[in-house]
Design an enzyme around this catalytic site. Structure first.
Site, PDB file in Angstrom:
ATOM      1  N   GLY A  31       0.813  -1.212   0.000  1.00 28.89           N
ATOM      2  CA  GLY A  31       0.000   0.000   0.000  1.00 28.89           C
ATOM      3  C   GLY A  31       0.845   1.261   0.000  1.00 28.89           C
ATOM      4  O   GLY A  31       2.010   1.225  -0.396  1.00 28.89           O
ATOM      5  N   HIS A  37       4.519   2.222  -7.985  1.00 31.29           N
ATOM      6  CA  HIS A  37       3.588   1.089  -7.951  1.00 31.29           C
ATOM      7  C   HIS A  37       2.658   1.122  -9.176  1.00 31.29           C
ATOM      8  O   HIS A  37       2.377   0.094  -9.778  1.00 31.29           O
ATOM      9  CB  HIS A  37       2.701   1.152  -6.703  1.00 31.29           C
ATOM     10  CG  HIS A  37       3.438   1.043  -5.406  1.00 31.29           C
ATOM     11  ND1 HIS A  37       3.622   2.115  -4.576  1.00 31.29           N
ATOM     12  CD2 HIS A  37       4.026  -0.020  -4.800  1.00 31.29           C
ATOM     13  CE1 HIS A  37       4.280   1.735  -3.499  1.00 31.29           C
ATOM     14  NE2 HIS A  37       4.555   0.440  -3.609  1.00 31.29           N
ATOM     15  N   GLU A 148      12.341  -2.768  -9.608  1.00 26.56           N
ATOM     16  CA  GLU A 148      13.795  -2.995  -9.484  1.00 26.56           C
ATOM     17  C   GLU A 148      14.451  -2.133  -8.412  1.00 26.56           C
ATOM     18  O   GLU A 148      15.638  -2.280  -8.163  1.00 26.56           O
ATOM     19  CB  GLU A 148      14.485  -2.743 -10.830  1.00 26.56           C
ATOM     20  CG  GLU A 148      14.359  -3.905 -11.776  1.00 26.56           C
ATOM     21  CD  GLU A 148      15.181  -3.749 -13.035  1.00 26.56           C
ATOM     22  OE1 GLU A 148      15.586  -2.617 -13.365  1.00 26.56           O
ATOM     23  OE2 GLU A 148      15.396  -4.773 -13.703  1.00 26.56           O
ATOM     24  N   GLN A 153      15.607  -7.973  -3.578  1.00 27.32           N
ATOM     25  CA  GLN A 153      14.345  -8.664  -3.282  1.00 27.32           C
ATOM     26  C   GLN A 153      13.887  -9.515  -4.472  1.00 27.32           C
ATOM     27  O   GLN A 153      13.383 -10.620  -4.305  1.00 27.32           O
ATOM     28  CB  GLN A 153      13.265  -7.635  -2.920  1.00 27.32           C
ATOM     29  CG  GLN A 153      11.871  -8.223  -2.810  1.00 27.32           C
ATOM     30  CD  GLN A 153      10.861  -7.251  -2.239  1.00 27.32           C
ATOM     31  OE1 GLN A 153      10.745  -7.139  -1.040  1.00 27.32           O
ATOM     32  NE2 GLN A 153      10.112  -6.548  -3.083  1.00 27.32           N
ATOM     33  N   LEU A 184      11.548   6.729  -6.488  1.00 24.49           N
ATOM     34  CA  LEU A 184      10.283   6.827  -5.754  1.00 24.49           C
ATOM     35  C   LEU A 184      10.241   5.764  -4.663  1.00 24.49           C
ATOM     36  O   LEU A 184      10.625   4.617  -4.875  1.00 24.49           O
ATOM     37  CB  LEU A 184       9.090   6.628  -6.688  1.00 24.49           C
ATOM     38  CG  LEU A 184       8.848   7.680  -7.755  1.00 24.49           C
ATOM     39  CD1 LEU A 184       7.460   7.486  -8.366  1.00 24.49           C
ATOM     40  CD2 LEU A 184       8.960   9.086  -7.203  1.00 24.49           C
ATOM     41  N   SER A 185       9.791   6.187  -3.485  1.00 27.12           N
ATOM     42  CA  SER A 185       9.679   5.281  -2.351  1.00 27.12           C
ATOM     43  C   SER A 185       8.668   5.860  -1.383  1.00 27.12           C
ATOM     44  O   SER A 185       8.570   7.087  -1.241  1.00 27.12           O
ATOM     45  CB  SER A 185      11.041   5.167  -1.657  1.00 27.12           C
ATOM     46  OG  SER A 185      10.883   4.648  -0.353  1.00 27.12           O
ATOM     47  N   SER A 186       7.935   4.978  -0.713  1.00 24.08           N
ATOM     48  CA  SER A 186       6.979   5.460   0.300  1.00 24.08           C
ATOM     49  C   SER A 186       7.729   6.193   1.407  1.00 24.08           C
ATOM     50  O   SER A 186       7.159   7.029   2.097  1.00 24.08           O
ATOM     51  CB  SER A 186       6.219   4.286   0.907  1.00 24.08           C
ATOM     52  OG  SER A 186       5.750   3.445  -0.112  1.00 24.08           O
TER      53      SER A 186
HETATM   54  O1  PAF Z   1       8.284  -4.717  -1.950  1.00 25.80           O
HETATM   55  C1  PAF Z   1       7.320  -4.735  -1.163  1.00 25.80           C
HETATM   56  O2  PAF Z   1       6.505  -3.792  -1.084  1.00 25.80           O
HETATM   57  C2  PAF Z   1       7.109  -5.945  -0.274  1.00 25.80           C
HETATM   58  O3  PAF Z   1       8.307  -6.453   0.157  1.00 25.80           O
HETATM   59  C3  PAF Z   1       6.238  -7.040  -0.925  1.00 25.80           C
HETATM   60  C4  PAF Z   1       6.924  -7.638  -2.140  1.00 25.80           C
HETATM   61  C5  PAF Z   1       4.886  -6.458  -1.310  1.00 25.80           C
HETATM   62  C6  PAF Z   1       6.007  -8.168   0.083  1.00 25.80           C
HETATM   63  O4  PAF Z   1       5.321  -7.729   1.215  1.00 25.80           O
END
Ligand code: PAF
Length: 282
Positions: A31, A37, A148, A153, A184-186
């Site tokens: 979220g 996103h 990316e 991850q 961009l990052s929350s």
């Molecule tokens: O990158 C993220 O926002 C989270 O690590 C993910 C992949 C939604 C898993 O909770």
């Protein structure tokens, strides 16, 4: 667009879609959605008949309780962005729905998880593997989309998918940046106006290092990046690793890999920012 909270409901809807021959794409998120996103959602909508976006702040991947408690939760605002983006289902389960019992699974994610973020955020990648594997079992997507920015991850998720033999294609999508280069990052919203002005130094330095890399050794490029950023008293590089972009293992010389990627974590004040850059093969 339907907002679904229960696993059983989502499975029922998706099995009906699958019976009609529809292909399903999944964008897992926590979220607090931003344009980064939405670029994943856009790609998912373009490449699949059905786009599922999960919105779930996964407690098992937080190694800092305060970070979990203060993580922004903005479902209504997120839905208002997802509907016009073409999302078909928003999956927004409660913690009890996802984890009716504690998830005790321990993944051995091997070398890709044992460097950089791995040792610095103990349990983080195990929590990511737990939640993403659960989402894959629930949604059974044909494709899943990841940004990316969290470069390591993606490697960890690919490893998890390989170990579990899941039939999903992992699609990695380029970093979205502000006009001044900041990824961009929350977390960017946590920067004070003064630090927000300084943060683009990270992306600017990485970009400059790519232009300079041709005549320099791996160590020289590494030191240039770290020293340039650390010159600002409000910035502190936690690590900068130039790695093989597939194995995540640090390289000593350019010829060690065909796919050199620099991964950085910087404290900008007390906000931990991450970014990465791809170098040309040398
Ligand atoms: O990158 C993220 O926002 C989270 O690590 C993910 C992949 C939604 C898993 O909770």
């Amino acid at each position: 667009m339907k907002v679904v909270n229960r696993i059983e409901d989502l499975k029922r809807f998706l099995s009906q879609e699958r019976e009609k021959g529809k292909h399903i794409g999944l964008v897992p998120t926590m979220g607090a959605l931003h344009a980064g996103h939405l670029s994943l959602v856009k790609r998912c909508v373009a490449e699949n008949d059905i786009c599922v976006v999960s919105v779930f702040v996964n407690p098992t991947q937080f190694n800092d309780k305060h970070d979990l408690e203060t993580y922004p939760r903005t479902l209504d605002k997120d839905c208002a962005l997802l509907e016009p983006a073409g999302c078909t289902y928003v999956f927004a389960p409660s913690v009890e729905e996802m984890y009716p019992e504690p998830d005790t699974r321990v993944f051995d994610l091997g070398p890709v998880a044992s460097v950089m973020e791995g040792p610095r955020r103990p349990g983080h990648f195990n929590g990511v593997a737990q939640v993403v594997s659960k989402l894959f079992y629930i949604v059974e997507p044909d494709r899943a989309y990841f940004g990316e920015k969290d470069f390591q991850q993606i490697a960890v998720i690919r490893e998890m998918v390989k170990q579990l033999g899941l039939p999903v294609q992992i699609v990695d999508c380029p970093i979205c940046r502000e006009e001044d280069g900041l990824a961009l990052s929350s977390r960017n919203t946590r920067l004070s106006p003064e630090l927000r002005k300084k943060a683009p130094l990270i992306a600017k330095t990485l970009k400059e290092s790519v232009a300079k890399a041709a005549g320099m050794s791996v160590k020289e490029v590494h030191d240039f990046v770290v020293n340039t950023i650390n010159q600002d008293p409000d910035m502190e590089v936690e690590y900068y690793e130039i790695v093989d972009g597939n194995t995540m293992q640090p390289i000593q010389k350019w010829s060690d890999t065909d796919y050199p990627v620099g991964c950085i974590t910087v404290y900008c004040g007390d906000v931990r920012l991450i970014d990465n850059v791809k170098y040309n093969k040398q």
